[in-house]
Scaffold this motif. Structure first.
Motif, PDB file in Angstrom:
ATOM      1  N   ASN A   1      22.567  -8.305  23.298  1.00 43.15           N
ATOM      2  CA  ASN A   1      22.014  -9.639  23.073  1.00 43.15           C
ATOM      3  C   ASN A   1      21.345  -9.791  21.710  1.00 43.15           C
ATOM      4  O   ASN A   1      20.722 -10.813  21.444  1.00 43.15           O
ATOM      5  CB  ASN A   1      21.012 -10.005  24.185  1.00 43.15           C
ATOM      6  CG  ASN A   1      19.983  -8.915  24.420  1.00 43.15           C
ATOM      7  OD1 ASN A   1      19.698  -8.136  23.513  1.00 43.15           O
ATOM      8  ND2 ASN A   1      19.433  -8.868  25.612  1.00 43.15           N
TER       9      ASN A   1
ATOM     10  N   CYS B   1      22.206 -10.308  17.970  1.00 44.62           N
ATOM     11  CA  CYS B   1      23.382 -10.661  17.177  1.00 44.62           C
ATOM     12  C   CYS B   1      23.457  -9.901  15.859  1.00 44.62           C
ATOM     13  O   CYS B   1      24.492  -9.925  15.192  1.00 44.62           O
ATOM     14  CB  CYS B   1      23.426 -12.169  16.942  1.00 44.62           C
ATOM     15  SG  CYS B   1      21.910 -12.859  16.232  1.00 44.62           S
ATOM     16  N   ASP B   2      22.400  -9.249  15.441  1.00 47.07           N
ATOM     17  CA  ASP B   2      22.434  -8.366  14.267  1.00 47.07           C
ATOM     18  C   ASP B   2      21.518  -7.191  14.561  1.00 47.07           C
ATOM     19  O   ASP B   2      20.318  -7.233  14.283  1.00 47.07           O
ATOM     20  CB  ASP B   2      21.992  -9.112  13.009  1.00 47.07           C
ATOM     21  CG  ASP B   2      22.173  -8.271  11.747  1.00 47.07           C
ATOM     22  OD1 ASP B   2      22.442  -7.051  11.881  1.00 47.07           O
ATOM     23  OD2 ASP B   2      22.055  -8.825  10.636  1.00 47.07           O
TER      24      ASP B   2
ATOM     25  N   CYS C   1      19.609 -15.760  17.480  1.00 48.47           N
ATOM     26  CA  CYS C   1      20.824 -15.340  18.196  1.00 48.47           C
ATOM     27  C   CYS C   1      21.283 -16.347  19.249  1.00 48.47           C
ATOM     28  O   CYS C   1      21.780 -15.959  20.310  1.00 48.47           O
ATOM     29  CB  CYS C   1      20.621 -13.976  18.848  1.00 48.47           C
ATOM     30  SG  CYS C   1      20.297 -12.632  17.678  1.00 48.47           S
TER      31      CYS C   1
ATOM     32  N   GLY D   1      23.481 -18.786  18.430  1.00 48.60           N
ATOM     33  CA  GLY D   1      24.741 -19.334  17.968  1.00 48.60           C
ATOM     34  C   GLY D   1      24.596 -20.466  16.974  1.00 48.60           C
ATOM     35  O   GLY D   1      25.599 -20.981  16.481  1.00 48.60           O
TER      36      GLY D   1
END
Length: 514
Positions: free
Chosen positions: A235, A237-238, A259, A261
């Protein structure tokens, strides 16, 4: 001599078989998740990365840190009634049952290259539990072990200790999880950045005797948190930037900080438009929409389209639509939530007095009447109780108006009409003779030929103009003796009498003596 050579060869074969008898599962990349939902109950094939092992030749009270010594095939269609030792397909879970001939376990291999802060999460449960308190009193403990590579000794992770209980479950076909518990642990640093790390679930005997319980695992998840921000790669995103994670605050930097989107969507949050809620305007009323001052710029929109020149923090409208405002702070912008404005028609507010406004005759006030309307009449600014029809017949002088409400809740007031009292000076005694006069409340008059064949109305009012008596006379003929019988409740005094036909009006006065 041949017998000795055969015995030696057999021993070597067995030894070789022991060494190569187990299969190391293929290491799986991270993140790894397995809930066995795709494993049908009849399957004997392990999912990728999973392998059943025979860790020892019999169940033992010792925690084994060696082995395995062989593979276990996956036994299909198993349930709480299955008694054979080994690894079992428990219909959406994989489990193991120790016995006097095997100490089984379940292995998982992972590849942790370039992965750090690796956590393992899984559900563990009982499926078969023969404990009955007499002949079967066995209590076993299950746990998770790990090793780096395929040859190192195994290390037990103490935080994963799971002990069976005393609830019996041995029914045929029953695969219901019993005493299910979830574990989530951080693997030791030794497991980080390794091409092969093996995990295995196994058990040992704790106390009691008799038949042994079976354990099962499900919902396995192995993930990393490489940037050590508290969020794993599933969960985050980076996972290489500790400032980027689901709990981060979105800022205007062209990065999806939280994160979700979206990029920079909450670097600036547009304020809510006030007033809030669905606004109903009664035409032609207007409403002023507003947001706080202090932003770098504003742009109001209607139905998604910019409104030319509307760049302040307020906007006034009397038109229906869906309104928003875009605000900026110099770097980021955001658009407010929609504020709906509905416009509904106001009621008509006409008022009339068809019979005039003097109480010398019955006054009838009439307000606009449409389906869905409701009314409330007022006298000199005060509400008249019960006066809620579009028609109202006043009996006292004063200023009258009506508040009209339509089905949308919009209201309008009519103009005010002044109703005047009927004074004695407005009356004439010509043309009517009443007798006896004075009288005690019963008076008579004789109709002349002007009333012949007509309908006539008799009205009696006091000197203030308030009507106290009314009577309708049908088919009056010349010479008819007409009686006016006033109620006993009418007090002594001077009263005005008015007799109307289609063609003539006669007036007079009477004196009532009690």
């Amino acid at each position: 001599m041949k017998k000795r050579i055969f015995t030696l060869l057999t021993s070597l074969f067995l030894l070789s078989g022991t060494i190569i008898a187990q299969t190391d599962p293929t290491p799986q990349s991270l993140p790894y998740e397995q809930d066995f939902s795709a494993l049908v109950h009849t399957s004997t094939t392990y999912p990728d990365g999973i392998q059943g092992w025979k860790i020892g030749s019999a169940s033992t009270a010792t925690i084994v840190t060696t082995g395995p010594i062989a593979d276990h095939t996956l036994t299909a269609n198993s349930s709480a009634s299955s008694t054979a030792g080994g690894v079992h397909n428990y219909d959406g879970k994989i489990g193991f049952l120790p016995s006097t001939s095997t100490n089984p376990g379940i292995a998982l291999a992972i590849n942790t290259t370039d992965a750090y802060n690796i956590s393992v999460s899984y559900d563990i449960m009982l499926i078969r539990n023969p404990y009955n308190g007499t002949t079967n009193t066995r209590i076993n403990e299950a746990f998770l072990q790990y090793r780096v590579g395929t040859t190192d000794p195994w290390t037990t992770i103490d935080a994963t200790s799971y002990v069976s209980n005393t609830t019996t479950q041995t029914e045929s076909g029953n695969t219901t999880p019993l005493h299910a518990v979830n574990y989530s642990i951080l693997l030791p640093a030794a497991c980080e950045d390794q091409p092969v790390v093996e995990l295995r679930w196994m058990n040992h005997e704790v106390s009691g005797s008799g038949s042994r319980p079976s354990f099962a695992v499900d919902n396995i998840s192995v993930v990393q948190d490489s940037d050590n921000d508290g969020f794993n790669a599933l969960n985050d995103c980076d996972d290489n930037d500790p400032s980027v994670h689901p709990d981060a605050s979105e800022i205007c930097n062209y990065i999806d900080d939280n994160c979700d989107g979206n990029i920079d969507e909450v670097g600036l949050t547009a304020p809510a438009i006030e007033p809030s809620g669905i606004i109903y305007l009664c035409k032609p009323d207007a409403i002023t929409l507003s947001v706080p001052a202090g932003y770098a710029s504003y742009q109001w929109m209607k139905n998604g389209n910019p409104l030319a020149g509307e760049t302040g923090n307020t906007y006034t409208t009397n038109k229906p639509g869906y309104y928003q405002v875009e605000v900026t702070n110099g770097l980021c912008s955001d658009v407010s939530a929609v504020q709906a404005v509905a416009v509904t028609p106001s009621p008509y507010n006409n008022i009339s007095a068809p019979n005039g406004t003097s109480l010398c005759t019955p006054v009838k006030l009439k307000a606009s009447n449409q389906p869905g309307y409701s009314w409330q009449w007022y006298l000199d600014g005060g509400m008249i109780p019960g006066a809620t029809n579009y028609l109202y017949n006043p009996t006292v002088a004063g200023s009258y108006y009506c508040t009209i409400m339509n089905a949308y809740g919009c209201t309008k007031n009519t103009a005010a009409l002044d109703v005047t009292a009927c004074r004695a000076s407005e009356w004439s005694n010509a043309g009517i003779i009443l007798y006896p006069n004075p009288g005690n409340g019963t008076f008579h008059f004789t109709a002349d030929d002007t009333y012949s064949g007509q309908e006539a109305s008799v009205y009696v009012s006091d000197v203030t103009g308030k009507m106290v008596y009314a009577q309708v006379l049908e088919n009056v003929q010349a010479g008819d003796a007409i009686t006016i019988a006033l109620p006993d409740a009418i007090p002594a005094g001077i009263y005005m009498v008015r007799i109307e036909s289609m063609t003539h009006i006669r007036t007079g006065s009477i004196s009532v003596q009690r």
